[in-house]
Design an enzyme around this catalytic site. Structure first.
Site, PDB file in Angstrom:
ATOM      1  CG  HIS A   1      -7.239  -1.340  -5.864  1.00  0.00           C
ATOM      2  ND1 HIS A   1      -7.019  -2.923  -5.552  1.00  0.00           N
ATOM      3  CD2 HIS A   1      -6.799  -0.679  -4.794  1.00  0.00           C
ATOM      4  CE1 HIS A   1      -6.239  -2.807  -4.341  1.00  0.00           C
ATOM      5  NE2 HIS A   1      -6.732  -1.620  -3.580  1.00  0.00           N
TER       6      HIS A   1
ATOM      7  CG  ASP B   1      -6.956   6.098  -2.000  1.00  0.00           C
ATOM      8  OD1 ASP B   1      -6.634   7.519  -1.820  1.00  0.00           O
ATOM      9  OD2 ASP B   1      -6.107   5.288  -2.235  1.00  0.00           O
TER      10      ASP B   1
ATOM     11  N   GLY C   1      -0.347   5.267  -4.178  1.00  0.00           N
ATOM     12  CA  GLY C   1       0.250   4.782  -4.182  1.00  0.00           C
ATOM     13  C   GLY C   1       1.508   4.081  -5.678  1.00  0.00           C
ATOM     14  CB  THR C   2      -0.033   0.262  -4.872  1.00  0.00           C
ATOM     15  OG1 THR C   2      -1.281   0.468  -4.500  1.00  0.00           O
ATOM     16  CG2 THR C   2       0.582  -0.206  -3.472  1.00  0.00           C
TER      17      THR C   2
ATOM     18  CB  CYS D   1      -1.020   0.072   0.680  1.00  0.00           C
ATOM     19  SG  CYS D   1      -2.044   1.270   1.082  1.00  0.00           S
TER      20      CYS D   1
END
Length: 333
Positions: free
Chosen positions: A223, A249, A254-255, A90
């Site tokens: 996601h 989010d 970040g990912t 994450c």
């Protein structure tokens, strides 16, 4: 009957919550974080549910648990928890966790300005900028990321045909660019994105099941990233990332940003060494780079880095009490 006590440092990374468990987590054997993740999911997932779900959390809650690393080349192990599950990696969680760990003295780095995390997805190197007692910026050098599949055509109920790419940046993302049946983020509300994302994710899962070529424990699309042009003149692009069942989010993800960098490099739209500033649905930004080319199994990949900031906003002692009928949390249908 038992009452379990968890000592928490609450923070947010560019608007996304990062609840860091500094004490009270279940003891796990001295195995890799990838193996710890499996054990935690099988035996202690009630901890995740209790800390992430209502009434102690909410639909967008995320966090991490610190563990000793099983590797000599890492300073600390991190297990990422959120409403959707126990993640391999994450990005916002990394930025928040490192900020908390350094500012609160939970980790003493061997070299000032650098630490290494053992995550379930692998080793993640960190550079941070300290300003007195505070951390101003955290840059993580993510695991090898790659474009898994491109131009997959989905027939999505209520939406119509959509073309997506599937890219990996620590988690797998269905990436949706503006097209005939998706005109961009303007005019869309959170409820619209949640409804559409569930439909797209269901259709994507029927079309493809990505499996990491080097670790089959990492698999499946969890996601959805909706892309658009930026609002900020300083940004390269904007996104809204859906995860769990209801969450968007609050950070640029970040990912997700790593997966986006890998996608753009694979498509020839971003060069190695080039900066990519990713804007979130809330307007915060991550400063990303395509650091170097690499491989992921038989796939061409890239090592991305992502930089952002986090702020600690409180200490929390949370009880999960067996006497409480809602000890393990709940989510509204």
């Amino acid at each position: 009957m038992a009452r379990n006590t968890f000592f928490i440092v609450d923070s947010h990374a560019c608007a996304n919550p990062v609840r860091v468990v500094a004490g009270g987590a279940p003891m796990l054997p001295n195995v890799s974080m990838a193996e710890k993740r499996i054990i935690f999911q099988e035996k202690f997932d009630w901890v995740r549910r209790g800390l992430m779900f209502e009434p102690r959390g909410h639909d967008a809650m995320s966090g991490s648990i610190l563990y000793p690393s099983s590797r000599d080349d890492c300073d600390v192990g991190v297990l990422f928890i959120e409403v959707s599950g126990c993640l391999p990696m994450c990005g916002a969680g990394t930025i928040g966790t490192v900020t908390v760990a350094i500012e609160e003295g939970l980790v003493v780095p061997k070299e000032e300005g650098r630490i290494a995390l053992e995550t379930p997805a692998g080793r993640v190197d960190i550079e941070y900028v300290r300003n007195g007692a505070y951390v101003d910026e955290v840059r993580f050098f993510n695991v090898a990321s790659y474009l898994h599949a491109k131009d997959i055509v989905l027939d999505v109920p209520q939406i119509g045909k959509l073309k997506i790419d599937v890219s990996y940046g620590g988690n797998y993302y269905a990436i949706v660019e503006p097209q005939e049946n998706y005109q961009g983020l303007d005019g869309l509300k959170t409820d619209d994105l949640v409804r559409m994302s569930n439909l797209v994710r269901d259709a994507a899962r029927k079309a493809i099941t990505p499996v990491h070529p080097e670790d089959d424990r990492i698999n499946g699309i969890h996601h959805v990233m909706w892309c658009d042009k930026p609002k900020s003149a300083a940004a390269s692009a904007r996104n809204a990332v859906f995860y769990g069942d209801k969450a968007i989010d609050r950070s640029p993800c970040g990912t997700g940003s790593s997966a986006r960098v890998a996608q753009l490099v694979a498509r020839g739209q971003l060069a190695i060494g080039e900066t990519f500033v990713h804007e979130s649905f809330t307007g915060t930004t991550f400063n990303c780079r395509a650091e170097q080319r690499t491989s992921v199994g038989s796939f061409d990949g890239v090592r991305p880095s992502v930089a952002g900031w986090a702020r600690v906003y409180g200490y929390n002692t949370i009880f999960i009490d067996d006497r409480d009928p809602l000890a393990h949390g709940f989510q509204l249908p």
